[in-house]
Design a protein around this motif. Sequence first.
Motif, PDB file in Angstrom:
ATOM      1  N   SER A 167      -2.196  -8.849   3.061  1.00 53.02           N
ATOM      2  CA  SER A 167      -2.012  -8.095   1.828  1.00 53.02           C
ATOM      3  C   SER A 167      -2.227  -6.604   2.098  1.00 53.02           C
ATOM      4  N   LEU A 168      -1.335  -5.800   1.556  1.00 55.31           N
ATOM      5  CA  LEU A 168      -1.386  -4.346   1.762  1.00 55.31           C
ATOM      6  C   LEU A 168      -1.471  -3.650   0.401  1.00 55.31           C
ATOM      7  N   GLY A 169      -2.304  -2.644   0.310  1.00 58.41           N
ATOM      8  CA  GLY A 169      -2.558  -2.025  -0.985  1.00 58.41           C
ATOM      9  C   GLY A 169      -1.828  -0.734  -1.256  1.00 58.41           C
ATOM     10  N   SER A 170      -0.905  -0.356  -0.365  1.00 55.36           N
ATOM     11  CA  SER A 170      -0.202   0.913  -0.562  1.00 55.36           C
ATOM     12  C   SER A 170       1.188   0.823   0.052  1.00 55.36           C
ATOM     13  N   VAL A 171       1.948   1.882  -0.087  1.00 52.50           N
ATOM     14  CA  VAL A 171       3.202   2.136   0.623  1.00 52.50           C
ATOM     15  C   VAL A 171       4.371   1.220   0.231  1.00 52.50           C
ATOM     16  N   LEU A 172       4.175  -0.102   0.211  1.00 54.87           N
ATOM     17  CA  LEU A 172       5.311  -1.003   0.020  1.00 54.87           C
ATOM     18  C   LEU A 172       5.822  -0.951  -1.426  1.00 54.87           C
ATOM     19  N   ASN A 173       7.115  -1.298  -1.559  1.00 55.59           N
ATOM     20  CA  ASN A 173       7.756  -1.187  -2.870  1.00 55.59           C
ATOM     21  C   ASN A 173       7.074  -2.042  -3.931  1.00 55.59           C
ATOM     22  N   HIS A 174       6.705  -3.281  -3.542  1.00 53.28           N
ATOM     23  CA  HIS A 174       6.120  -4.156  -4.564  1.00 53.28           C
ATOM     24  C   HIS A 174       4.741  -3.659  -4.997  1.00 53.28           C
ATOM     25  N   CYS A 208      -2.436  12.058  -7.127  1.00 50.36           N
ATOM     26  CA  CYS A 208      -2.684  12.248  -5.694  1.00 50.36           C
ATOM     27  C   CYS A 208      -1.901  11.183  -4.939  1.00 50.36           C
ATOM     28  N   ALA A 209      -1.342  11.576  -3.810  1.00 54.53           N
ATOM     29  CA  ALA A 209      -0.459  10.672  -3.076  1.00 54.53           C
ATOM     30  C   ALA A 209      -0.918  10.541  -1.642  1.00 54.53           C
ATOM     31  N   GLY A 210      -1.625   9.486  -1.357  1.00 56.04           N
ATOM     32  CA  GLY A 210      -1.933   9.133   0.028  1.00 56.04           C
ATOM     33  C   GLY A 210      -0.900   8.120   0.454  1.00 56.04           C
ATOM     34  N   GLY A 211      -1.178   6.866   0.159  1.00 58.80           N
ATOM     35  CA  GLY A 211      -0.174   5.823   0.376  1.00 58.80           C
ATOM     36  C   GLY A 211       0.840   5.768  -0.741  1.00 58.80           C
ATOM     37  N   GLY A 212       0.624   6.548  -1.782  1.00 59.65           N
ATOM     38  CA  GLY A 212       1.625   6.705  -2.829  1.00 59.65           C
ATOM     39  C   GLY A 212       1.465   5.803  -4.026  1.00 59.65           C
ATOM     40  N   SER A 213       0.527   4.843  -3.984  1.00 58.19           N
ATOM     41  CA  SER A 213       0.546   3.842  -5.045  1.00 58.19           C
ATOM     42  C   SER A 213       0.022   4.369  -6.376  1.00 58.19           C
ATOM     43  N   LEU A 242       1.651   6.131 -11.948  1.00 59.06           N
ATOM     44  CA  LEU A 242       1.764   6.965 -13.145  1.00 59.06           C
ATOM     45  C   LEU A 242       3.160   7.564 -13.269  1.00 59.06           C
ATOM     46  N   CYS A 243       3.698   8.017 -12.144  1.00 56.48           N
ATOM     47  CA  CYS A 243       4.851   8.922 -12.212  1.00 56.48           C
ATOM     48  C   CYS A 243       6.214   8.228 -12.293  1.00 56.48           C
ATOM     49  N   LEU A 244       6.367   7.040 -11.735  1.00 54.93           N
ATOM     50  CA  LEU A 244       7.710   6.460 -11.659  1.00 54.93           C
ATOM     51  C   LEU A 244       8.379   6.292 -13.030  1.00 54.93           C
ATOM     52  N   PRO A 245       7.665   5.846 -14.067  1.00 52.34           N
ATOM     53  CA  PRO A 245       8.336   5.782 -15.372  1.00 52.34           C
ATOM     54  C   PRO A 245       8.811   7.159 -15.868  1.00 52.34           C
ATOM     55  N   PHE A 246       8.099   8.208 -15.469  1.00 55.39           N
ATOM     56  CA  PHE A 246       8.523   9.556 -15.859  1.00 55.39           C
ATOM     57  C   PHE A 246       9.672  10.049 -14.970  1.00 55.39           C
ATOM     58  N   VAL A 247       9.703   9.576 -13.727  1.00 48.86           N
ATOM     59  CA  VAL A 247      10.855   9.881 -12.868  1.00 48.86           C
ATOM     60  C   VAL A 247      12.112   9.285 -13.488  1.00 48.86           C
ATOM     61  N   MET A 296       3.499   8.400   3.987  1.00 49.78           N
ATOM     62  CA  MET A 296       3.923   8.363   2.586  1.00 49.78           C
ATOM     63  C   MET A 296       4.816   7.151   2.330  1.00 49.78           C
ATOM     64  N   ALA A 297       4.748   6.612   1.143  1.00 49.87           N
ATOM     65  CA  ALA A 297       5.569   5.455   0.787  1.00 49.87           C
ATOM     66  C   ALA A 297       7.046   5.831   0.830  1.00 49.87           C
ATOM     67  N   PRO A 298       7.915   4.930   1.305  1.00 48.23           N
ATOM     68  CA  PRO A 298       9.345   5.247   1.375  1.00 48.23           C
ATOM     69  C   PRO A 298       9.926   5.691   0.030  1.00 48.23           C
ATOM     70  N   ILE A 299       9.503   5.073  -1.056  1.00 49.07           N
ATOM     71  CA  ILE A 299      10.034   5.476  -2.370  1.00 49.07           C
ATOM     72  C   ILE A 299       9.645   6.919  -2.671  1.00 49.07           C
ATOM     73  N   VAL A 300       8.409   7.272  -2.383  1.00 51.58           N
ATOM     74  CA  VAL A 300       7.943   8.636  -2.670  1.00 51.58           C
ATOM     75  C   VAL A 300       8.695   9.640  -1.790  1.00 51.58           C
ATOM     76  N   SER A 301       8.882   9.291  -0.512  1.00 54.83           N
ATOM     77  CA  SER A 301       9.654  10.172   0.382  1.00 54.83           C
ATOM     78  C   SER A 301      11.076  10.360  -0.149  1.00 54.83           C
ATOM     79  N   HIS A 302      11.646   9.267  -0.611  1.00 58.59           N
ATOM     80  CA  HIS A 302      13.019   9.314  -1.123  1.00 58.59           C
ATOM     81  C   HIS A 302      13.110  10.218  -2.357  1.00 58.59           C
ATOM     82  N   LEU A 303      12.145  10.122  -3.224  1.00 56.71           N
ATOM     83  CA  LEU A 303      12.149  10.959  -4.433  1.00 56.71           C
ATOM     84  C   LEU A 303      12.007  12.433  -4.068  1.00 56.71           C
ATOM     85  N   LEU A 304      11.259  12.715  -2.994  1.00 58.83           N
ATOM     86  CA  LEU A 304      11.157  14.099  -2.509  1.00 58.83           C
ATOM     87  C   LEU A 304      12.510  14.590  -2.015  1.00 58.83           C
TER      88      LEU A 304
END
Lengths: 102, 453
Positions: free
Chosen positions: B226-233, B262-267, B272-277, B342-350
Amino acid sequence: MNAQDILARMDALETRCPKLGHQVTFEYCRQESLKRPCSRALVCWNHRLPVEMILKKLVGEETYEAVFGGPPKSRVESLMEAIESAKQRCNAGGSGPREAPS
Amino acid sequence: MEQIKVFLDESEMPRQWYNIQADLPTPLRPPLHPATGQPIKPEDLAPVFPMNLIEQEVSTERWIPIPEPVLEKYALWRPTPLYRARGLEKALGTPAKIYYKNEGVSPPGSHKPNTAVAQAYYNKVFGIKRLSTETGAGQWGSALSMACQMFGLQCRVFMVKVSYNQKPYRRSMMETWGAECIPSPSDRTQAGRKILAQNPDSPGSLGIAISEAIEDAVGDPEARYSLGSVLNHVLLHQTIIGLEAQKQLEKLGVYPDVVMGCAGGGSNFAGLCLPFVRDKIHGKNVTIVAAEPTSCPTLTKGPFRYDFGDTAMTTPLLAMHTLGHDFVPAPIHAGGLRYHGMAPIVSHLLEEKLIEARAFDQLETFTAGVQWARAEGFIPAPETNHAIAAVVQEALRAKEEGKEKVILFNWSGHGYVDMAAYDAFLSGKLTRYELPEEEIRRALASTEAFPKP
């Protein structure tokens, strides 16, 4: 102050590790990855120490380039590498391929 | 009395997570398998994750239903309150209105259980008996320990040895929730034994702990990782934070100009931010900021922030003049200042310019955290302090511009198990330039005296 004293003073300095989430010393950061520097060492220390110069002297240009020269691996890449390595270790240790539990 | 908090009733808790992949202007590039160079396939992940979570990992469905058993566990602390930080607004003398989601009210004190509970549930449903994971300071390990206990799963946490020794209370939390917490490197895995054979006193690293946790899962048919950051799910499960915030702000009749996390692993940022994205993609005018830790060599010379030199993050971080100063720092190291992890989704949004990144030095973040604690009472987690530093910067900018901006951010967790970090800050252990560079340079001239790896 001689070189050993300077190194001892540097080694005792603390910063917050964004990977671990607590305070670590420079001594830990400069040999975090199996005695090689952590790939974040420049980011975390360059405002406090001439860390590029220090690490090049401590680990040598070749190791320094190996750690910092290329683009960092993504976490997903690291994860996949860890999965492949673990599969190989488990297979070598006699574990067979796994099925999903019923 | 002015209103401070906005609550949602449990019946108002969102029933679906939001999947940003459905709305991305360009699809997320699939991560490549390092061994084959081909896109990672579900079966590549199957040795460590259950297929129901892998399906979420690759899903492009916009809304994913939250299972009822997960909602029941969420209801122990969710919906979390939305606060107005009137104390900080007053302390800063800003016309900005500052709102925050308090994710510190969960049992382990952070946003991490939002995905831990979901992951434990899906593993349970898949027939898994035990979860394995790694942890540093223990925030993720404690969240997963609690979640496993809730669904009757065993939990094994490989805790980096230096953290294990330094964070005994987190270890106690994990054990209280019934998890087995093992200092890494350990003799439980081949990976750990190999390290110990080379160096019995190894303090460990996150990389070693990950290797141990994955090997532990791969070697046991009834276990998964189990991983607590980075992955899409993981990011998907966290979106309940932003979805709740949208409902709460709607009750107040306001919409944020700036959303920050704050964005370490991005979760927690993504949560908070994805619904606003999504709103931004559909035309809303909102600035979304990921606050990151980094060093800053010239803070004493003028306020500026590092930012990515290009949206693909292929160039070194560059100093950006965020407060109108004209100071330009000397160019610094290229390779090491790129972002890691950084999480791939967060990198992509950048890359898509849907969000921006700002980086803050630890002295700035702790200064902001202490200012927050003195104005608002709650002591933030050191990671949360990055978001607070970004909020302070934005609120002061609003003051300069005389604008009544609405700022929303994710107060991702409390810092009660991190007081050693505050102690280091308050006792001056985090100061800059402890050693004159010339003295170091002179000493380094005689490098033979230094140990070699």
